[in-house]
Design a protein around this motif. Structure first.
Motif, PDB file in Angstrom:
ATOM      1  N   TYR A   4       0.678  -1.201  -0.267  1.00  0.00           N
ATOM      2  CA  TYR A   4      -0.037   0.014  -0.192  1.00  0.00           C
ATOM      3  C   TYR A   4       0.807   1.262  -0.069  1.00  0.00           C
ATOM      4  O   TYR A   4       1.855   1.387   0.824  1.00  0.00           O
ATOM      5  CB  TYR A   4      -0.965   0.023   1.202  1.00  0.00           C
ATOM      6  CG  TYR A   4      -1.484   1.234   1.458  1.00  0.00           C
ATOM      7  CD1 TYR A   4      -2.523   1.717   0.418  1.00  0.00           C
ATOM      8  CD2 TYR A   4      -1.327   2.142   2.418  1.00  0.00           C
ATOM      9  CE1 TYR A   4      -3.206   2.895   0.385  1.00  0.00           C
ATOM     10  CE2 TYR A   4      -1.963   3.597   2.438  1.00  0.00           C
ATOM     11  CZ  TYR A   4      -2.907   3.777   1.691  1.00  0.00           C
ATOM     12  OH  TYR A   4      -3.545   5.053   1.815  1.00  0.00           O
ATOM     13  N   ALA A  56       0.062  -1.543   7.252  1.00  0.00           N
ATOM     14  CA  ALA A  56      -0.562  -2.435   6.227  1.00  0.00           C
ATOM     15  C   ALA A  56       0.053  -3.778   6.164  1.00  0.00           C
ATOM     16  O   ALA A  56      -0.620  -4.650   5.865  1.00  0.00           O
ATOM     17  CB  ALA A  56      -0.129  -1.801   4.895  1.00  0.00           C
ATOM     18  N   ASN A  59      -2.284  -6.700   7.490  1.00  0.00           N
ATOM     19  CA  ASN A  59      -3.564  -6.884   7.427  1.00  0.00           C
ATOM     20  C   ASN A  59      -4.174  -8.019   6.966  1.00  0.00           C
ATOM     21  O   ASN A  59      -4.849  -8.610   7.236  1.00  0.00           O
ATOM     22  CB  ASN A  59      -3.573  -5.858   5.910  1.00  0.00           C
ATOM     23  CG  ASN A  59      -5.407  -5.813   5.614  1.00  0.00           C
ATOM     24  OD1 ASN A  59      -6.024  -5.674   6.349  1.00  0.00           O
ATOM     25  ND2 ASN A  59      -5.454  -5.950   4.372  1.00  0.00           N
ATOM     26  N   ALA A 121      -4.753   0.944   4.673  1.00  0.00           N
ATOM     27  CA  ALA A 121      -3.571  -0.230   5.021  1.00  0.00           C
ATOM     28  C   ALA A 121      -4.250  -1.206   5.671  1.00  0.00           C
ATOM     29  O   ALA A 121      -3.843  -2.482   5.506  1.00  0.00           O
ATOM     30  CB  ALA A 121      -2.740   0.675   5.950  1.00  0.00           C
ATOM     31  N   ARG A 310      -7.248   0.511  -1.894  1.00  0.00           N
ATOM     32  CA  ARG A 310      -6.215  -0.553  -1.699  1.00  0.00           C
ATOM     33  C   ARG A 310      -6.405  -1.573  -2.921  1.00  0.00           C
ATOM     34  O   ARG A 310      -5.585  -2.091  -3.393  1.00  0.00           O
ATOM     35  CB  ARG A 310      -6.415  -1.356  -0.197  1.00  0.00           C
ATOM     36  CG  ARG A 310      -5.481  -2.455  -0.166  1.00  0.00           C
ATOM     37  CD  ARG A 310      -4.314  -1.642   0.361  1.00  0.00           C
ATOM     38  NE  ARG A 310      -3.265  -2.715   0.324  1.00  0.00           N
ATOM     39  CZ  ARG A 310      -2.863  -3.182   1.753  1.00  0.00           C
ATOM     40  NH1 ARG A 310      -3.619  -3.072   2.580  1.00  0.00           N
ATOM     41  NH2 ARG A 310      -1.738  -4.142   1.862  1.00  0.00           N
TER      42      ARG A 310
END
Length: 592
Positions: A4, A56, A59, A121, A310
């Motif tokens: 990201y 990020a 995630n 993120a 994203r």
């Protein structure tokens, strides 16, 4: 999935070239003291680093591991406590907080960009500081000075978190029928008893304390929503000197097992005679909550935008690299066995739809944030009143339209990947699962549409709508001739929305079903028209600069795509509204 990268160039374009936000700040003394263009740029630059480099990477692992509940305690996925501490120590939890109590004091139009970065993120992670910021808003606006001084500094610092406890098993949208009780005590506190569900961040291991804001009813409260009060209920009691004391009678009964946002703890919270303190006056709880709601609903809309951004970043990278078949006009990558799929018309349709939705949404969310800043900080009563009415009108659109397009956009991103989009390791399916909740919580999108149509348009007799429509018309009529390719279809879209608004207002006089029947499609007509305004403003800022930088050429090309391929959606939506409510009532309940 692609790493990201915060879209800082586009954020700076929207803030500085489209809206020239520094001029607004200069007109609002409270903001002029704390922010200027250089400060804002530095904040966004640092936010981009922490979100892309630190948040990020958690995630996917957060989604895989999820939150865990054991004996009333909730643990977040590996890495979350450490990263949350880093985030809090950077001052990011209090980026929009009152400087008197340790916040940065940034305007909403800046914190909105930070919210987008955090949620793009890692949406699950972003929910924790978002709920804390929302609780702080209500406390700062409505609580006593004693409560503010006792709780806000540690909440802004991220040492303590916040939660908002509204929903009960039998009461979601209809909060007037909540059963949670508040019993007055001799020392001025209250004993809070009841169960709340779907509480984001109700329990976790990120902070040493969690400050719950709880809706409850006093023994003598009037029936319905007019009998709701708001109470501050700490997880751990706070001593007079600010140190932590004994555990309060608050417990987490379980966490939900969800379709998405699995690293966000969604809790069942039990209050068993917990000590609480009233915020504002008795039976004024909904007013205190709505101070937060306008900000939070815009925040949820930004979550939809963030998910789409994203998804777009990954889809573009994939489309440039994935080779399949030859372009319709002949080989492009002649040295390869096939061409990158970005040269195929349908892939371009999907990518441009994503790009147009994301960039239009970023401009629109920033525009609504500016209305919030004006409503909060303007010293001119007339200006403030207009901004408040614009906020009331545009908030349901921001929440519902951005999240509806967020789902469409993430699905397009998944589709660009083909079969790989359905596979977990590529990340696109997680974005589809995560963004789906944004259409549901903070008031479902159907409720948002009903709020727009019923309360804000019909309820104001069209007055709130007129503010926005008149502004668009003034812009379009005053624009230069070279902008005509954008302003002429914008004028036609506003004329269509004018006529549609008048149609619903007229029909609603004799048939109450017309409001609900029209609401969702009407909100989408409104949303596409609002985005057309945003795209015309962006085109004005880019026009004449396309030779200087590919960024401006890309912006104008996307604007032309929006007007050619997305704005025409308003025609079918308008036809659906004008079909009326009759078709919805042709079946008896038993015939479904």
């Amino acid at each position: 999935m692609a790493d990201y990268k915060a879209p800082l160039r586009d954020m700076r374009f929207v803030l500085n070239e489209v809206f020239e936000v520094a001029k607004l700040w200069a007109e609002l003394p409270a903001l002029a003291e704390v922010v200027d263009a250089d400060t804002a740029s530095a904040i966004l630059e640092e936010a981009g680093k922490v979100t892309g480099g630190v948040i990020a990477p958690l995630n996917r692992s957060g989604d895989e591991e999820g939150c865990q509940w054991k004996d009333g305690a909730v643990s977040t996925p590996a890495g979350f406590p450490e990263v949350y501490k880093t985030y809090a120590e950077g001052g990011w939890v209090g980026v929009g907080g009152d400087p008197v109590f340790g916040g940065m004091g940034m305007p909403k139009v800046i914190s909105a960009q930070v919210e987008e970065m955090v949620n793009a993120a890692n949406l699950s992670f972003g929910l924790y500081p978002m709920l804390t910021a929302g609780a702080c808003l209500s406390i700062n606006a409505h609580a006593s000075e004693e409560l503010k001084e006792k709780y806000l500094p540690n909440m802004y610092a991220g040492v303590w978190a916040g939660s908002m406890c509204l929903t009960e098993p039998h009461a979601g949208t209809d909060l007037g029928i909540i059963r949670t009780k508040a019993e007055p005590q001799a020392d001025g506190s209250y004993k809070i008893s009841g169960t709340k569900i779907f509480i984001t961040g109700g329990e976790h291991d990120l902070t040493e304390n969690i400050i719950h804001l709880v809706l409850a009813k006093l023994p003598d409260a009037p029936a319905g929503p007019k009998g709701i009060s708001l109470f501050l209920v700490p997880k751990v009691m706070v001593n007079a000197d600010g140190s932590l004391g004994e555990a309060n009678a608050v417990s987490c009964g379980s966490i939900e097992h969800k379709m998405g946002i699995k690293a966000s703890a969604t809790c069942v919270m039990n209050f068993d005679g917990a000590t609480g303190y009233i915020v504002d006056a008795p039976n004024k709880g909904l007013a205190a909550m709505f101070t937060m709601m306008n900000y939070e609903r815009l925040g949820v809309g930004i979550q939809g935008l963030a998910s789409g951004e994203r998804s777009y970043q990954s889809a573009v990278e994939y489309a440039r690299e994935r080779i399949q078949s030859r372009a319709p006009t002949g080989p492009v990558a002649k040295e390869k066995a096939a061409d990158p799929i970005i040269h195929h018309p349908d892939v371009r349709r999907m990518l441009l739809t994503m790009k147009a939705a994301n960039e239009g949404g970023r401009a629109f969310s920033s525009y609504v944030a500016m209305q919030l800043d004006t409503a909060k900080f303007s010293e001119d009563p007339t200006v403030r009143k207009r901004a408040e009415e614009m906020v009331a009108l545009l908030t349901p659109v921001a929440k519902a339209f951005l999240t509806d397009l967020g789902l469409e956009t993430t699905i397009h991103g998944q589709q660009v990947f083909g079969g790989h989009g359905f596979i977990r390791e590529w990340g696109q399916e997680q974005l589809v699962r995560d963004v789906r909740i944004t259409q549901i919580y903070e008031g479902t999108n159907g409720i948002q549409a009903l709020d727009l149509m019923g309360r804000k348009v019909v309820g104001s007799g069209g007055a709130f709508y007129k503010h926005f429509a008149d502004e668009i018309k003034a812009f379009a009529n005053g624009a230069s001739a070279e902008l005509a390719e954008f302003t002429e279809p914008l004028k036609a879209a506003v004329a269509n929305l004018d006529e549609l608004t008048a149609w619903v207002l007229d029909r609603a006089k004799n048939n109450p079903n017309e409001i609900g029947a029209a609401s969702v499609e009407y909100l989408h007509v409104f949303g596409y028209t609002a985005y057309a305004y945003m795209w015309a403003l962006m085109a004005r800022a880019a026009l004449g600069k396309e030779g200087q930088d590919d960024f401006y050429a890309s912006k104008l090309g996307t604007a032309r795509f929006y007007f050619a391929r997305l704005l025409p959606r308003i025609h079918s939506l308008t036809a659906s509204v004008k079909a009326g409510s009759e078709a919805l009532y042709l079946l008896d309940a038993e015939q479904f």
